[in-house]
Design a protein around this motif. Sequence first.
Motif, PDB file in Angstrom:
ATOM      1  N   VAL A 162      13.326  -7.600  -2.730  1.00  0.00           N
ATOM      2  CA  VAL A 162      13.068  -6.199  -2.407  1.00  0.00           C
ATOM      3  C   VAL A 162      13.900  -5.277  -3.287  1.00  0.00           C
ATOM      4  CG1 VAL A 162      13.400  -4.440  -0.629  1.00  0.00           C
ATOM      5  CG2 VAL A 162      12.282  -6.585  -0.049  1.00  0.00           C
ATOM      6  N   VAL A 163      15.189  -5.584  -3.437  1.00  0.00           N
ATOM      7  CA  VAL A 163      16.044  -4.709  -4.227  1.00  0.00           C
ATOM      8  C   VAL A 163      15.669  -4.768  -5.702  1.00  0.00           C
ATOM      9  CG1 VAL A 163      17.920  -6.320  -4.762  1.00  0.00           C
ATOM     10  CG2 VAL A 163      18.445  -3.924  -4.409  1.00  0.00           C
ATOM     11  N   GLN A 164      15.151  -5.905  -6.148  1.00  0.00           N
ATOM     12  CA  GLN A 164      14.686  -5.998  -7.536  1.00  0.00           C
ATOM     13  C   GLN A 164      13.438  -5.142  -7.744  1.00  0.00           C
ATOM     14  OE1 GLN A 164      13.879 -10.011  -8.805  1.00  0.00           O
ATOM     15  NE2 GLN A 164      14.027  -9.483 -10.963  1.00  0.00           N
ATOM     16  N   GLN A 203      11.080   0.225  -9.662  1.00  0.00           N
ATOM     17  CA  GLN A 203      10.499   1.520  -9.334  1.00  0.00           C
ATOM     18  C   GLN A 203      11.400   2.663  -9.786  1.00  0.00           C
ATOM     19  OE1 GLN A 203       9.445   1.717  -5.189  1.00  0.00           O
ATOM     20  NE2 GLN A 203       8.152  -0.098  -5.274  1.00  0.00           N
ATOM     21  N   ILE A 204      12.706   2.474  -9.652  1.00  0.00           N
ATOM     22  CA  ILE A 204      13.643   3.517 -10.083  1.00  0.00           C
ATOM     23  C   ILE A 204      13.603   3.686 -11.598  1.00  0.00           C
ATOM     24  CG2 ILE A 204      16.106   4.063 -10.259  1.00  0.00           C
ATOM     25  CD1 ILE A 204      16.455   2.942  -7.471  1.00  0.00           C
ATOM     26  N   GLU A 205      13.461   2.587 -12.339  1.00  0.00           N
ATOM     27  CA  GLU A 205      13.329   2.697 -13.789  1.00  0.00           C
ATOM     28  C   GLU A 205      12.083   3.504 -14.157  1.00  0.00           C
ATOM     29  OE1 GLU A 205      13.345  -1.132 -15.542  1.00  0.00           O
ATOM     30  OE2 GLU A 205      15.473  -1.538 -15.146  1.00  0.00           O
ATOM     31  N   HIS A 206      11.004   3.298 -13.410  1.00  0.00           N
ATOM     32  CA  HIS A 206       9.787   4.070 -13.660  1.00  0.00           C
ATOM     33  C   HIS A 206      10.015   5.549 -13.351  1.00  0.00           C
ATOM     34  CE1 HIS A 206       5.548   4.760 -14.258  1.00  0.00           C
ATOM     35  NE2 HIS A 206       5.402   5.247 -13.043  1.00  0.00           N
ATOM     36  N   ALA A 261      11.438   9.232  -0.904  1.00  0.00           N
ATOM     37  CA  ALA A 261      11.041   7.985  -0.240  1.00  0.00           C
ATOM     38  C   ALA A 261      11.899   6.812  -0.708  1.00  0.00           C
ATOM     39  CB  ALA A 261       9.556   7.703  -0.503  1.00  0.00           C
ATOM     40  N   MET A 262      12.255   6.802  -1.995  1.00  0.00           N
ATOM     41  CA  MET A 262      13.098   5.735  -2.529  1.00  0.00           C
ATOM     42  C   MET A 262      14.485   5.775  -1.890  1.00  0.00           C
ATOM     43  SD  MET A 262      13.055   3.206  -4.676  1.00  0.00           S
ATOM     44  CE  MET A 262      11.630   3.654  -5.680  1.00  0.00           C
ATOM     45  N   ARG A 263      15.038   6.960  -1.756  1.00  0.00           N
ATOM     46  CA  ARG A 263      16.356   7.083  -1.130  1.00  0.00           C
ATOM     47  C   ARG A 263      16.306   6.633   0.330  1.00  0.00           C
ATOM     48  NH1 ARG A 263      21.160   9.391  -2.154  1.00  0.00           N
ATOM     49  NH2 ARG A 263      22.360  10.190  -0.390  1.00  0.00           N
ATOM     50  N   LYS A 264      15.225   6.967   1.000  1.00  0.00           N
ATOM     51  CA  LYS A 264      15.073   6.551   2.392  1.00  0.00           C
ATOM     52  C   LYS A 264      14.999   5.030   2.498  1.00  0.00           C
ATOM     53  CE  LYS A 264      12.208   7.410   6.473  1.00  0.00           C
ATOM     54  NZ  LYS A 264      11.009   8.121   6.993  1.00  0.00           N
ATOM     55  N   ASN A 265      14.274   4.389   1.587  1.00  0.00           N
ATOM     56  CA  ASN A 265      14.197   2.927   1.581  1.00  0.00           C
ATOM     57  C   ASN A 265      15.566   2.299   1.341  1.00  0.00           C
ATOM     58  OD1 ASN A 265      11.463   2.651   2.122  1.00  0.00           O
ATOM     59  ND2 ASN A 265      10.876   2.630  -0.030  1.00  0.00           N
ATOM     60  N   LEU A 266      16.319   2.866   0.411  1.00  0.00           N
ATOM     61  CA  LEU A 266      17.626   2.300   0.079  1.00  0.00           C
ATOM     62  C   LEU A 266      18.617   2.475   1.224  1.00  0.00           C
ATOM     63  CD1 LEU A 266      17.899   3.413  -3.639  1.00  0.00           C
ATOM     64  CD2 LEU A 266      17.765   1.072  -2.802  1.00  0.00           C
ATOM     65  N   VAL A 267      18.532   3.592   1.921  1.00  0.00           N
ATOM     66  CA  VAL A 267      19.410   3.787   3.078  1.00  0.00           C
ATOM     67  C   VAL A 267      19.098   2.758   4.155  1.00  0.00           C
ATOM     68  CG1 VAL A 267      19.966   5.361   4.976  1.00  0.00           C
ATOM     69  CG2 VAL A 267      19.849   6.225   2.646  1.00  0.00           C
ATOM     70  N   GLY A 268      17.800   2.534   4.412  1.00  0.00           N
ATOM     71  CA  GLY A 268      17.416   1.522   5.395  1.00  0.00           C
ATOM     72  C   GLY A 268      17.822   0.130   4.972  1.00  0.00           C
ATOM     73  N   GLU A 312       0.819  -1.213   0.000  1.00  0.00           N
ATOM     74  CA  GLU A 312       0.000   0.000   0.000  1.00  0.00           C
ATOM     75  C   GLU A 312       0.849   1.258   0.000  1.00  0.00           C
ATOM     76  OE1 GLU A 312      -0.219  -2.375   2.286  1.00  0.00           O
ATOM     77  OE2 GLU A 312      -2.076  -3.433   1.736  1.00  0.00           O
ATOM     78  N   THR A 313       1.875   1.288   0.845  1.00  0.00           N
ATOM     79  CA  THR A 313       2.679   2.495   1.006  1.00  0.00           C
ATOM     80  C   THR A 313       4.006   2.447   0.261  1.00  0.00           C
ATOM     81  OG1 THR A 313       3.707   1.656   3.040  1.00  0.00           O
ATOM     82  CG2 THR A 313       1.640   2.882   3.265  1.00  0.00           C
ATOM     83  N   GLY A 314       4.485   1.254  -0.093  1.00  0.00           N
ATOM     84  CA  GLY A 314       5.781   1.126  -0.731  1.00  0.00           C
ATOM     85  C   GLY A 314       6.949   1.255   0.228  1.00  0.00           C
ATOM     86  N   ARG A 315       6.694   1.287   1.521  1.00  0.00           N
ATOM     87  CA  ARG A 315       7.757   1.399   2.504  1.00  0.00           C
ATOM     88  C   ARG A 315       8.300   0.025   2.860  1.00  0.00           C
ATOM     89  NH1 ARG A 315       5.341   5.781   6.909  1.00  0.00           N
ATOM     90  NH2 ARG A 315       5.203   7.577   5.474  1.00  0.00           N
TER      91      ARG A 315
END
Length: 323
Positions: A155-157, A162-165, A186-193, A90-93
Amino acid sequence: MARTRLYRNGVLAAENFPLADVSDHVDDPSCTIWFDLCSPTPAELAVISEELGLHELAVEDVLHDRQRPKLDVYDKHLFLAVYSERMEPETGRLTPTEIDVFITGNALVTVRESQRFDIEAVVRRWDASKDMAKHGVGFLLHGLLDYIVDGHFEVVQALDEQIEHLEDQLFDDGPVSRDLQRRTFAMRKNLVGLRRVVTPMREVVSGLLRRDLHVVEPAMAPYFQDVYDHVLRVAEWTDTLRDLVGNIRETSMTQQSHHMNTIMKQVTSWAAIIAVPTMITGFYGQNVPYPGSEQPIGFWTSTILIIIASVGLYLAFRKRGWL
């Protein structure tokens, strides 16, 4: 209720038996025991600690959340802290779930932070390769780590897609939208986590491969090496995606600056075009005699000058790409 299993000589002998029966098998070298606890109380951990002789510092680490992924070596056992990652649809987090593992000579204890981690999926993975159960704790540990690392890979796939989009949206016509900026952050935050979770896994898996720990039998070493290779791929992929997100953010800011410059050039060009008729009409509106004053030729002269100057400026600005 705790999830339990007993393997005897590489064959599943019992499961879902009470934790009180663990002491009946823990001293039998032909037995391999696994049991799982989900959000246990300090009293429950104290019972397990007494049964297996767990170090008090390892038990304390279980009671304190958000441990760094690590492998601690104690006299009688090993302590492993790892994280499973799950993306909320739902949130993508990303939602991490801590899994603490106690490893002894013939027992594996998993302690889950919550029900978000599907331990039954790990059990199914064990059952799918039950012919390898003869390798004892190494077999159980490999199945657990392999499932966790595969989850990191998925998850990384998904983040890569999402980054390609985001990259496709970045070069759409029009200014960069606020939604794109929000999703990039939000994407950068996910990748840092995610990086905090997957990067230390290299040390964890490589530590388990140490021969002096006697956790991985020679027959299981290639399987753990395969897990280690997957960990390296996920860690490198995560770093690459983080760099890509940084590039997207920089490109977004560059596009915003370029779009602003384009707008400023257009506004300046139109202001220059409007300034010429204003200057001419202002000159002809003076309350002093001038050539063509109060005569039709004066009106037509000013009109022609306005048209020629305006069209000339428009064509000049258009040629330079300002309009």
